[in-house]
Design an enzyme around this catalytic site. Structure first.
Site, short mmCIF file in Angstrom:
data_model
loop_
_atom_site.label_atom_id
_atom_site.label_comp_id
_atom_site.label_asym_id
_atom_site.label_seq_id
_atom_site.Cartn_x
_atom_site.Cartn_y
_atom_site.Cartn_z
N MET A 274 0.81 -1.22 0.00
CA MET A 274 0.00 0.00 0.00
C MET A 274 0.85 1.28 0.00
O MET A 274 0.30 2.37 -0.03
CB MET A 274 -0.91 0.01 1.23
CG MET A 274 -1.97 -1.07 1.24
SD MET A 274 -3.14 -0.91 -0.14
CE MET A 274 -3.86 0.69 0.22
N ARG A 275 2.18 1.14 0.03
CA ARG A 275 3.00 2.34 0.10
C ARG A 275 2.81 3.20 -1.14
O ARG A 275 2.83 4.43 -1.07
CB ARG A 275 4.47 1.98 0.28
CG ARG A 275 5.37 3.20 0.42
CD ARG A 275 6.81 2.86 0.76
NE ARG A 275 6.94 2.46 2.16
CZ ARG A 275 7.36 1.27 2.58
NH1 ARG A 275 7.69 0.35 1.69
NH2 ARG A 275 7.45 1.00 3.85
N ALA A 276 2.62 2.60 -2.30
CA ALA A 276 2.44 3.36 -3.53
C ALA A 276 1.20 4.25 -3.45
O ALA A 276 1.23 5.41 -3.89
CB ALA A 276 2.33 2.41 -4.73
#
Length: 672
Positions: A274-276
């Site tokens: 989910m970092r993107a």
């Protein structure tokens, strides 16, 4: 102190400058990785950014740059009295590739900690970079143990120094900026993902722009201070715009429509985790603030995707970074309905295809094979007009590599002292403790038991009267550790006519590609020597860029006689030169051949003499036997014996029986 080149005077490189400015507006974006060829102003632009960063308020006398409005409660220099503060420019701290662990995280005086029980701590570069910029030039060449420390600090916003139960912690939140030339090797995926944005840079192909680059550079070299003064107004304007955007940032609204576009884009491009999504949201918000808006538009989401996603889509080191802009526009259009605020989210209807016209604006590969059709249509003769030994066919168009597979570890026997890696056993600064010795220079890893044992017999003579141990400098013992090193894996690949069957060569290339993937994961250097026709060529000198080796391999043509001796002699020369450059790095030679030798007088005997040069020097080697068909001559096994190494077939390269092939090379040599 030298005058830096003005940021606003950098010609072109719009994406690079935008990515840096967005991080100046919102450090939460997560930093920038700048990838590109040498001489493209990567370092110049990064160093120039520090002059545009707003000043920071720090607690007076604090070595860790604590914010006076919210000082770190665990600061080693704390607790801080309220009121005393000073303003200073934001720092840009450079981390050298060859820096030690103590230089990065700081050093603890172990002698005073043991004898006096005090934490005498000297801050490192992470403390200096707190609330500023940490810049790593050639970040892809950074040692693994330093990468691990950077990952920890970036994840936790703090740095921990542990020495035998004595611990120091301090805040370490910084803007991480790295530059790299992909030709010298790729980054570990864990560190790659820590960079919020990535930018690909290349020198302009427009003559007018190149002229302007040279003109400005010469003017700067002639009078740095005068040149900087001529750009002072532009610098001040950008600095003021950064301050204004920072002030506007908390008021920027990220609507549900934009959030859906961000989530849909990340899902469409199958990025991991989910970092993107989070980075895209922060980047789009910063873009809106930079434009002076309080609403995030579809155009902000599109630009954020182009900066935040390319490096997160790579599935292996040979995948080129980039983004399919047509697919991006389709996704944004599909999920770009009204967000309830009057914005339709259509974005740009006619996006700029980028400088190279390829997906994501990336230039087409320069190393793609040219003229394959012409090569396939040449007369039936080998290189130099020699007839083919079998089949009578001339040079063929390159065969595509078969699907790579997982290989078992090939390691060099013995205990080395080379660069840190993950292949062969070595004495290293990190790993399991195997013994102790007197320190050479500064103590870095204390062996507590050995230190106590050295000090214990002298306690009465030193007048010990209390419970504390009286420790002197001569008592300290450095822990010796065993870990893993990276090696030079030199591939010597037979590209002659006897290997030219397309299905066979495809399998060979697939095997070499699999070994290259393994070399990437184990942090090796690689080189590629090929032989065919009447000579051998160094297709790729030893390098850390494993993907460059994969490109050379893919375009490798076949045909002609089999000058095995020439290939071995050329490989021997490559190793000789490399030992002068890097004597601590041990080599593993992987010869990929069916063992045949043709061309010239006594080709088999000459190949045997060349192979025995490697055996005499103790060079570890493996022969990948590519012989096929119902009748096998066993020539590759005979070559392995001459080399003092081991032979393995293509099928065995996948099997469990390959484990320890090279580990027993010395025993095999002694038995022979």
């Amino acid at each position: 102190m030298s005058t830096p080149f003005p940021f606003t005077a950098v010609v072109g490189q719009d994406d690079l400058r935008l990515a840096l400015l967005l991080n100046a507006v919102s450090p939460a974006v997560g930093g920038v990785l700048v990838r590109g060829e040498k001489g493209t102003a990567k370092s110049t632009a990064v160093r120039a950014l520090s002059a545009l960063m707003p000043e920071v308020d720090v607690v007076s006398g604090c070595r860790f740059s604590c914010d006076p409005d919210a000082p770190d409660p665990g600061c080693p220099d704390g607790p801080h009295a309220p009121g005393a503060f000073a303003s200073r420019p934001a720092r840009m701290v450079e981390l050298p590739v060859g820096a030690s662990e103590d230089r990065l995280v700081g050093a603890l005086d172990i002698e005073r900690a043991l004898a006096e029980g005090v934490k005498a701590f000297e801050p490192g570069l992470l403390a200096d970079a707190h609330r500023g910029i940490l810049y790593v030039d050639e970040v892809n060449l950074l040692h693994d143990h330093l990468v691990d420390l950077l990952l920890d600090a970036a994840a936790m916003g703090a740095s921990y120094v542990e020495r035998e139960g004595v611990s120091v912690r301090h805040a370490a939140r910084f803007l991480l900026v790295g530059t790299m030339n992909p030709e010298e090797g790729e980054l570990r995926p864990q560190l790659l993902d820590r960079f919020g944005l990535t930018v690909e840079v290349a020198a302009s192909r427009e003559p007018d722009q190149r002229v302007e680059v040279v003109r400005r550079r010469l003017a700067y070299d002639d009078d740095p201070a005068g040149f900087a003064a001529s750009w002072a107004d532009e610098e001040a304007a950008v600095r003021a715009r950064i301050v204004a955007a920072r002030g506007l940032l908390p008021s920027v609204r990220l609507g549900d429509g934009a959030l859906r576009q961000i989530a849909a884009t990340c899902a469409a491009f199958e990025v991991d985790g989910m970092r993107a999504d989070i980075v895209m949201a922060r980047t789009a918000t910063a873009l809106a603030a930079w434009a002076g808006r309080t609403e995030v538009l579809a155009e902000d989401v599109r630009q954020a995707a182009l900066l935040a996603l390319p490096h997160r889509r790579r599935r292996n080191p040979f995948d080129a970074p980039g983004l399919d802009e047509d697919k991006l526009d389709e996704t944004l259009e599909e999920f770009g309905g009204s967000d309830g605020d009057g914005h339709d989210g259509d974005g740009d209807d006619d996006p700029d295809p980028g400088p190279g016209g390829g997906p994501g604006g990336q230039p087409e590969p320069d190393d793609a094979p040219q003229g394959d059709g012409d090569a396939a249509a040449r007369p039936e003769a080998g290189e130099g007009g020699e007839p083919q030994p079998s089949g009578g066919r001339g040079e063929q168009s390159p065969a595509r590599a078969a699907e790579p597979f997982r290989t078992k570890v090939l390691s060099v026997p013995g205990l080395g002292e080379g660069a840190a890696g993950r292949r062969s056993r070595a004495r290293t600064e990190h790993g399991r403790t195997t013994g102790a010795r007197r320190p050479r220079g500064a103590l870095t890893k204390l062996h507590l038991a050995a230190t106590v044992q050295a000090a214990a017999p002298h306690q009465r003579a030193r007048g010990r009267s209390g419970p504390g141990l009286v420790v002197r400098r001569d008592d300290l013992r450095q822990a010796t550790r065993e870990g893993r090193e990276g090696n030079l894996v030199l591939f010597v690949v037979d590209a002659s006519g006897s290997m030219a069957a397309r299905q066979r060569m495809s399998a060979v290339k697939g095997a070499v590609l699999s070994l290259l993937l393994d070399a990437y994961q184990r942090r090796d250097k690689v080189g590629l020597v090929t032989f065919r026709g009447s000579a051998a060529d160094v297709a790729l000198p030893p390098t850390s860029s494993v993907d460059a080796a994969a490109v050379r391999l893919e375009s490798l043509p076949t045909g002609g006689r089999t000058p095995l001796a020439a290939g071995l002699l050329r490989a021997h020369e490559v190793l000789r030169v490399e030992r002068l450059r890097d004597p601590a790095r041990r080599a593993l030679v992987v010869v990929v051949t069916d063992g045949r030798a043709t061309g010239g007088p006594e080709p088999v005997a000459l190949a045997g003499r060349a192979a025995r040069l490697f055996a005499a020097e103790g060079t570890a080697s493996v022969v990948v036997d590519c012989e096929s068909g119902p009748v096998r001559l066993g020539l590759a096994g005979r070559l392995a014996g001459e080399l003092g190494g081991t032979a393995v077939t293509l099928d065995e390269l996948r099997a469990d029986s390959i484990a320890g092939l090279v580990k027993d090379v010395q025993a095999t040599r002694r038995a022979a």
